[in-house]
Design an enzyme around this catalytic site. Structure first.
Site, PDB file in Angstrom:
ATOM      1  N   GLU A 246       0.873  -1.175   0.000  1.00 28.23           N
ATOM      2  CA  GLU A 246       0.000   0.000   0.000  1.00 28.23           C
ATOM      3  C   GLU A 246       0.909   1.223   0.000  1.00 28.23           C
ATOM      4  O   GLU A 246       1.557   1.526   1.007  1.00 28.23           O
ATOM      5  CB  GLU A 246      -0.904  -0.015   1.228  1.00 28.23           C
ATOM      6  N   CYS A 280      -1.798   9.529   2.434  1.00 25.65           N
ATOM      7  CA  CYS A 280      -1.442   9.069   1.086  1.00 25.65           C
ATOM      8  C   CYS A 280      -2.492   9.448   0.057  1.00 25.65           C
ATOM      9  O   CYS A 280      -2.203   9.491  -1.140  1.00 25.65           O
ATOM     10  CB  CYS A 280      -1.188   7.571   1.083  1.00 25.65           C
TER      11      CYS A 280
END
Length: 489
Positions: A246, A280
């Site tokens: 991720e 993110c």
């Protein structure tokens, strides 16, 4: 002073590697000191986990869940204490870290539900028996945690891994070791058996040793694209190991229509600057339609961003955001801002270091519309770039012009444009009239391209924590009524 900061095989031991400390990014006050794990200690933790795996995997799901739910209860009871630790280590305001710990609590029930829905057991009756589906744990999972959500994001790997029957060796970011230590102590209090969860502290060398251990069966990683690519290279030629990456994003928010200007500004602020831009999914690019409405939005966006309250984690009243993770990170952002200006970007709001030797920085807004060859990078902080466009085709092309593919958003009342984005946008998260930073743990979370390797986390974390086992079953064996050609019995 240094202390027993590693948890290996149910014992707190001191790292035998080099010592280091972490400081509050804003005040530079030392908040934690410890020693790195050596390569030998990494192997001790992995070997202990390997020995613990069979018993944990055969512990009933009910008993595993009981321990994990005790952990959730302890999180709830220690919410403020853990939130203060996260705030001191990251400089995030207390209001935000309280929500982080609450997300850790909620993750348990969501992960239990995901386990049953995504990786449970099913049986289909057949005329001569049954076809069944079960899921088995991988074994020893190495979990690498990031610094931006040092409690919530590793928790999103650890909890589903343990529910499925895996054991875990956890290496947090070297910038947030205190949060990891405090969290693991709650697992210990919850009654997790020895070596089912092990904690290793350290930097790059510790991480490399963990990823290379012959005892691990998988790596679950949340962090930067550069580190994710490094892990991918390390595990090249090891298809027997599950790898879930991720990573980051260079995310675009397309602003097509502006009806309520302050509502759009609020959404853009939340998308670009919450957590000091250290999510993110933050909007690194604002793609704004040309015209008077877009001009007015930009002016108002600059005004609101300039007036954002930035300060210490425990200030009263609470600030909107604290600092970035370190002075080094702040300096890198200031350098990135200057590099963009040198390339031709027009500074609309200049990022400044608000205190000497501090990670407190103000937001930066740059117009890069006329600048060719802007670096396709994730500037992990409160820095966003504006692009202007004339038609939606151009906006979509700009949004997709990145090696990343984590999130993209649209501001417009026109559902037809959103439906088009759902088809043409290259991103794992596509939001409509919602902040890019908004996500649900009851949905998958992840991206494509340089943002991940098709192993979405959150609700889909259950998928990479267990592998499917299909069976054809019959309690009795009997000769079929009709034999295949060529067989005589």
């Amino acid at each position: 002073m240094s202390h027993a900061n590693l948890w290996i095989d149910g014992n707190w031991v001191q790292g035998q590697g080099k010592s280091w400390n972490t400081c509050n990014p804003v005040s530079q006050q030392v908040v934690w000191q410890g020693n790195e794990a050596t390569a030998q200690q990494v192997e001790q933790a992995c070997e202990a986990a390997r020995q613990a795996f069979p018993q944990w995997a055969t512990t009933s799901l009910t008993d595993r869940i009981a321990i994990i739910e005790r952990f959730a209860l302890l999180l709830e009871q220690n919410k403020e204490a853990l939130a203060k630790i996260i705030s001191q280590e990251t400089s995030k305001p207390l209001w935000e870290t309280l929500t982080e710990v609450q997300s850790m609590v909620a993750k348990v029930a969501i992960s239990i539900r995901a386990y049953h829905q995504r990786t449970g057991k099913s049986i289909t009756e057949m005329a001569d028996g049954a076809a069944s589906l079960r899921h088995r744990p991988h074994g020893v999972m190495a979990v690498f945690g990031p610094y931006n959500f040092p409690g919530h994001l590793p928790n999103g790997h650890i909890v589903p891994a343990l529910i499925a029957g895996n054991v875990v060796v956890f290496k947090p970011s070297e910038l947030t070791p205190w949060t990891a230590e405090a969290t693991v102590k709650l697992w210990q209090q919850a009654g997790l058996p020895n070596a089912v969860l092990n904690l290793l502290q350290g930097s790059r060398e510790t991480g490399i040793a963990l990823a290379q251990s012959e005892h691990i069966d998988g790596v679950l990683f949340t962090g930067s694209a550069s580190t994710g690519y490094q892990l991918h290279r390390q595990l090249a030629g090891a298809p027997e190991k599950i790898l879930a990456l991720e990573m980051g994003g260079n995310n675009a928010l397309i602003i097509e229509d502006i009806d309520d200007i302050d509502a759009v500004v609020h959404l853009a602020i939340q998308s670009a600057f919450i957590s000091a831009g250290q999510r993110c999914t933050c909007a690194r690019r604002l793609i704004i339609k040309n015209g008077q409405a877009g001009d007015a939005f930009i002016q108002r966006f600059i005004e609101v961003a300039r007036d954002l309250v930035i300060g210490d984690w425990d200030a009263e009243p609470q600030p909107f955001m604290g600092g970035v993770i370190s002075v080094k990170a702040a300096e890198a952002l200031l350098k990135a801002q200057q590099n963009l200006i040198d390339l031709g970007a027009r500074s609309l709001l200049e990022m400044k270091q608000l205190r000497e030797n501090s990670a407190l920085v103000s937001p930066a807004i740059l117009d890069v519309t006329a600048v060719p060859d802007i670096p396709d990078e994730e500037y992990f902080g409160p820095l966003t770039c504006i692009y202007r466009y004339d038609d939606f085709d151009e906006a979509l092309k700009l949004a997709n012009s990145t090696r990343f593919g984590l999130s993209v958003g649209l501001v417009s009342p026109k559902r037809a444009l959103f439906e088009r984005m759902l088809i043409e946008a290259r991103a794992g998260i596509v939001n409509w009239n919602k902040p890019l930073t908004g996500a649900s743990s009851a949905a998958p979370f992840g991206g494509v391209g340089a943002s991940g390797n098709h192993r979405a986390s959150a609700f889909y974390a259950a998928d990479y924590c267990a592998w499917p086992m299909a069976s054809l079953e019959s309690e009795q064996l009997s000769l079929p009524e009709k034999l295949s050609p060529g067989i005589v019995l």
